[in-house]
Design an enzyme around this catalytic site. Structure first.
Site, PDB file in Angstrom:
ATOM      1  N   LYS A  52       7.689 -16.419  97.921  1.00 31.99           N
ATOM      2  CA  LYS A  52       8.497 -17.229  98.841  1.00 31.99           C
ATOM      3  C   LYS A  52       7.630 -17.798  99.966  1.00 31.99           C
ATOM      4  O   LYS A  52       7.835 -18.935 100.397  1.00 31.99           O
ATOM      5  CB  LYS A  52       9.679 -16.437  99.406  1.00 31.99           C
ATOM      6  CG  LYS A  52      10.691 -17.377 100.049  1.00 31.99           C
ATOM      7  CD  LYS A  52      12.126 -16.961  99.927  1.00 31.99           C
ATOM      8  CE  LYS A  52      13.050 -18.059 100.437  1.00 31.99           C
ATOM      9  NZ  LYS A  52      14.379 -17.592 100.803  1.00 31.99           N
ATOM     10  N   ILE A 180      10.122 -17.772  86.998  1.00 32.79           N
ATOM     11  CA  ILE A 180       8.734 -17.801  87.498  1.00 32.79           C
ATOM     12  C   ILE A 180       8.078 -19.147  87.215  1.00 32.79           C
ATOM     13  O   ILE A 180       7.417 -19.724  88.084  1.00 32.79           O
ATOM     14  CB  ILE A 180       7.921 -16.631  86.892  1.00 32.79           C
ATOM     15  CG1 ILE A 180       8.528 -15.296  87.350  1.00 32.79           C
ATOM     16  CG2 ILE A 180       6.450 -16.717  87.290  1.00 32.79           C
ATOM     17  CD1 ILE A 180       7.826 -14.057  86.827  1.00 32.79           C
ATOM     18  N   ALA A 181       8.285 -19.677  86.010  1.00 33.59           N
ATOM     19  CA  ALA A 181       7.664 -20.962  85.664  1.00 33.59           C
ATOM     20  C   ALA A 181       8.132 -22.056  86.623  1.00 33.59           C
ATOM     21  O   ALA A 181       7.318 -22.840  87.130  1.00 33.59           O
ATOM     22  CB  ALA A 181       8.001 -21.338  84.224  1.00 33.59           C
ATOM     23  N   HIS A 436      31.608 -27.950 110.491  1.00 37.19           N
ATOM     24  CA  HIS A 436      31.206 -29.331 110.241  1.00 37.19           C
ATOM     25  C   HIS A 436      30.136 -29.785 111.226  1.00 37.19           C
ATOM     26  O   HIS A 436      30.216 -29.433 112.391  1.00 37.19           O
ATOM     27  CB  HIS A 436      32.451 -30.230 110.392  1.00 37.19           C
ATOM     28  CG  HIS A 436      32.179 -31.669 110.062  1.00 37.19           C
ATOM     29  ND1 HIS A 436      31.937 -32.095 108.786  1.00 37.19           N
ATOM     30  CD2 HIS A 436      32.104 -32.755 110.873  1.00 37.19           C
ATOM     31  CE1 HIS A 436      31.731 -33.408 108.810  1.00 37.19           C
ATOM     32  NE2 HIS A 436      31.823 -33.827 110.059  1.00 37.19           N
TER      33      HIS A 436
HETATM   34  P1  NDP Z   1      12.477 -15.551  82.284  1.00 38.15           P
HETATM   35  O1  NDP Z   1      13.064 -14.627  81.293  1.00 38.15           O
HETATM   36  O2  NDP Z   1      13.297 -16.044  83.418  1.00 38.15           O
HETATM   37  O3  NDP Z   1      11.871 -16.815  81.552  1.00 38.15           O
HETATM   38  C1  NDP Z   1      10.972 -16.699  80.488  1.00 38.15           C
HETATM   39  C2  NDP Z   1      10.675 -18.090  79.988  1.00 38.15           C
HETATM   40  O4  NDP Z   1       9.662 -18.022  79.006  1.00 38.15           O
HETATM   41  C3  NDP Z   1      11.891 -18.739  79.346  1.00 38.15           C
HETATM   42  O5  NDP Z   1      11.919 -20.078  79.711  1.00 38.15           O
HETATM   43  C4  NDP Z   1      11.623 -18.548  77.859  1.00 38.15           C
HETATM   44  O6  NDP Z   1      12.185 -19.564  77.064  1.00 38.15           O
HETATM   45  C5  NDP Z   1      10.110 -18.655  77.829  1.00 38.15           C
HETATM   46  N1  NDP Z   1       9.566 -17.925  76.681  1.00 38.15           N
HETATM   47  C6  NDP Z   1       9.761 -16.634  76.355  1.00 38.15           C
HETATM   48  N2  NDP Z   1       9.097 -16.333  75.234  1.00 38.15           N
HETATM   49  C7  NDP Z   1       8.472 -17.439  74.838  1.00 38.15           C
HETATM   50  C8  NDP Z   1       7.654 -17.781  73.727  1.00 38.15           C
HETATM   51  N3  NDP Z   1       7.346 -16.878  72.801  1.00 38.15           N
HETATM   52  N4  NDP Z   1       7.206 -19.030  73.620  1.00 38.15           N
HETATM   53  C9  NDP Z   1       7.525 -19.959  74.561  1.00 38.15           C
HETATM   54  N5  NDP Z   1       8.294 -19.701  75.623  1.00 38.15           N
HETATM   55  C10 NDP Z   1       8.767 -18.477  75.761  1.00 38.15           C
HETATM   56  O7  NDP Z   1      11.180 -14.774  82.779  1.00 38.15           O
HETATM   57  P2  NDP Z   1      10.201 -15.032  83.988  1.00 38.15           P
HETATM   58  O8  NDP Z   1       8.883 -14.569  83.502  1.00 38.15           O
HETATM   59  O9  NDP Z   1      10.319 -16.390  84.547  1.00 38.15           O
HETATM   60  O10 NDP Z   1      10.762 -14.021  85.079  1.00 38.15           O
HETATM   61  C11 NDP Z   1      10.925 -12.651  84.749  1.00 38.15           C
HETATM   62  C12 NDP Z   1      12.055 -12.042  85.545  1.00 38.15           C
HETATM   63  O11 NDP Z   1      11.656 -11.929  86.891  1.00 38.15           O
HETATM   64  C13 NDP Z   1      13.324 -12.890  85.577  1.00 38.15           C
HETATM   65  O12 NDP Z   1      14.169 -12.571  84.506  1.00 38.15           O
HETATM   66  C14 NDP Z   1      13.933 -12.523  86.877  1.00 38.15           C
HETATM   67  O13 NDP Z   1      14.799 -11.442  86.673  1.00 38.15           O
HETATM   68  C15 NDP Z   1      12.778 -12.082  87.742  1.00 38.15           C
HETATM   69  N6  NDP Z   1      12.469 -13.093  88.779  1.00 38.15           N
HETATM   70  C16 NDP Z   1      13.404 -13.404  89.711  1.00 38.15           C
HETATM   71  C17 NDP Z   1      13.140 -14.357  90.679  1.00 38.15           C
HETATM   72  C18 NDP Z   1      14.195 -14.705  91.682  1.00 38.15           C
HETATM   73  O14 NDP Z   1      15.150 -13.941  91.811  1.00 38.15           O
HETATM   74  N7  NDP Z   1      14.073 -15.828  92.382  1.00 38.15           N
HETATM   75  C19 NDP Z   1      11.859 -15.050  90.730  1.00 38.15           C
HETATM   76  C20 NDP Z   1      10.961 -14.663  89.698  1.00 38.15           C
HETATM   77  C21 NDP Z   1      11.261 -13.716  88.766  1.00 38.15           C
HETATM   78  P3  NDP Z   1      13.740 -19.553  76.671  1.00 38.15           P
HETATM   79  O15 NDP Z   1      14.483 -19.952  77.882  1.00 38.15           O
HETATM   80  O16 NDP Z   1      13.831 -20.553  75.582  1.00 38.15           O
HETATM   81  O17 NDP Z   1      14.026 -18.173  76.210  1.00 38.15           O
END
Ligand code: NDP
Length: 465
Positions: A52, A180-181, A436
């Site tokens: 953040k 995260i992405a 407001h």
């Molecule tokens: P997420 O589960 O949110 O996202 C993973 C991403 O990677 C998805 O877009 C998924 O695609 C893609 N993916 C997974 N496997 C593959 C693959 N084999 N090939 C290509 N793409 C793939 O995980 P993050 O790593 O972003 O975050 C992990 C956790 O951390 C989150 O679930 C969350 O709980 C926590 N977090 C919370 C935050 C917040 O509260 N602001 C900030 C950061 C993390 P698809 O969608 O198609 O499955």
């Protein structure tokens, strides 16, 4: 049998620290805690907190642009100095780590700076071979980034590495489309890196309300992230000291490639299987409503259980565990209602409760929705739209979902969580007199549903909110 401790916690992250502190300070338990890395865990050291602060840092140019829109001719963000930011960030994390350690020490928790694993149902073994016994053992070791299995993926980085970089990459590829992405693409792009985001789906943030996903996807593109949607497998290879990535469009070279393709429970090598602790397919510890595993003396909270992987949920689970086991106050955690925010900018995505798609599957609901250009950015010359949506159960009139795409949406959803947790109806939302001019006033001034969903009248537009 006498034990060295009443409770031994493995993992000094948000969930473990809360459980240890409450058990010791509120209920007088003798507590030991082992942490192999820095105290504070993922959220404090390599997650929510530094992320953040980097989001804030990344918005300087956007703020300067807005200032120009307000008449500050020539306002510029200037040059970003990663080294000086990084030094400050390190100092802040050290301060927080000290606060966590200090809080545990003040509660008389004995800290072991070591990796620990299970030896038997009541014994943990530290890295130096020392064995310590405890009546209860709590596993709170969190999760670790998971790689997708692409060829050459060892050339890529994970989010942990981004916080430790000596210099910012000039051109970077982010792989994934989740929390995260999206957040790191926002950060890297805002700090000046040429940022490409490759995602296998057609709209980022799967799991969120589809309308919010579309807005988040469009915003990433609008702020300058080069979005490559519907990407297939990727191959990486070395290109001097850079990395060549074979995308669907062909090979491209980057200074860094970062994988944000999900996280997995960090249970490997903990000795769980040997003890017969039941694990899910992905390695998560299977627990009951009280966070108790299949071995009665062993409990687990947080991401290692893969229930809802968010820091405040882990904290609540840790606290409930301590209340239940040491305070004779059995408490479970309601995992069905929690708010979450994704810190993309300028507009964040924040949600609580059912998405429109989930609500449509469950039955008849009314959707109240407002889409508008916030006065602050509009005046500065931006066309960016904010969206607010309430999902209301048609029968009970309870608000069962709220989704916001807008500036500081995370702050707003936190407050919406209170009436929603109390089961408030739409009429009770409307009874609040608006403040407001604010963005949040839209949440109490949406008079007519935009559409009904679920059942016979599904998706029929009935009027403008
Ligand atoms: P997420 O589960 O949110 O996202 C993973 C991403 O990677 C998805 O877009 C998924 O695609 C893609 N993916 C997974 N496997 C593959 C693959 N084999 N090939 C290509 N793409 C793939 O995980 P993050 O790593 O972003 O975050 C992990 C956790 O951390 C989150 O679930 C969350 O709980 C926590 N977090 C919370 C935050 C917040 O509260 N602001 C900030 C950061 C993390 P698809 O969608 O198609 O499955």
């Amino acid at each position: 049998m006498t034990f060295d401790y009443d409770l031994f916690v493995i993992g000094g992250g948000s969930g473990g620290v809360r459980a240890a502190r409450i058990a010791a300070s509120e209920y007088g338990a003798r507590v030991g805690l082992a942490e192999e890395s820095r105290m504070g865990g993922t959220c404090v050291i390599r997650g929510c907190v530094p992320k953040k602060l980097m989001i804030f840092a990344s918005q300087a140019e956007a703020h300067a642009a807005e200032a120009r829109g307000y008449g500050w001719a020539g306002a510029q963000a200037g040059a970003f100095d990663w080294q000086s930011f990084h030094k400050k960030l390190d100092a802040e994390l050290t301060r927080l780590e000290g606060a966590y350690t200090g809080g545990l020490a003040a509660a008389n928790v004995e800290i072991h700076k070591s990796r620990a694993k299970l030896y038997d149902a009541h014994t943990v073994e530290l890295a130096d071979g020392q064995r310590l016994t405890a009546k209860h053992i709590l596993i709170a070791v969190g999760g670790r980034p998971q790689l997708p299995g692409f060829e050459g993926e060892e050339l890529g980085l994970i989010s942990d590495d981004l916080f430790l970089m000596d210099k910012l990459p000039g051109r970077v590829l982010v792989v994934g489309g989740g929390f995260i992405a999206c957040e790191f693409a926002t950060i890297l792009n805002g700090l000046g890196a040429e940022t490409v985001l490759a995602y296998r789906g057609d709209a980022v943030l799967r799991g969120f309300d589809m309308e919010m996903r579309r807005h988040a996807t469009e915003q990433l593109r609008a702020v300058g992230v080069d979005l490559r949607l519907n990407q297939k497998d990727l191959k990486l290879e070395k290109d001097g000291d850079r990395v060549r990535a074979h995308l669907d469009e062909g090979p491209e070279t980057f200074d860094a490639v970062m994988f944000a393709t999900g996280r997995a429970p960090y249970t490997k090598g903990l000795g769980l299987e040997e003890l017969g602790v039941k694990l899910a397919k992905n390695g998560a510890i299977v627990v009951d409503d009280y966070s108790q595993s299949s071995v009665p003396s062993i409990f687990a909270v947080g991401d290692v259980t893969d229930r809802v992987n968010l820091t405040p949920v882990a904290i609540r689970e840790g606290h409930s565990f301590a209340d239940t086991v040491f305070g004779a106050k059995p408490r479970t955690v309601d995992h069905s209602l929690y708010g979450a925010a994704v810190y993309v900018r300028p507009h964040e995505v924040a949600s609580i409760g059912l998405t429109e798609e989930e609500a449509a599957e469950r039955g008849q609901h009314d959707v109240y929705s407002a889409s508008f250009r916030p006065m602050r950015s509009l005046f500065a010359g931006s066309d960016a739209r904010a969206v607010m949506k309430l999902i209301v159960d048609s029968d009970s009139q309870k608000v069962v979902g709220c989704h916001i795409f807008g500036p500081e949406a995370g702050e707003m959803i936190q407050l919406v969580a209170i009436p929603m947790g109390m089961g408030a109806t739409k009429a009770q939302f409307d009874a609040a007199i608006a403040v407001h001019p604010t963005l949040a006033e839209e949440l109490v001034t949406m008079r007519k549903p935009a559409r009904h969903i679920g059942g016979k009248a599904a998706d029929k537009t009935v009027g403008k909110a």
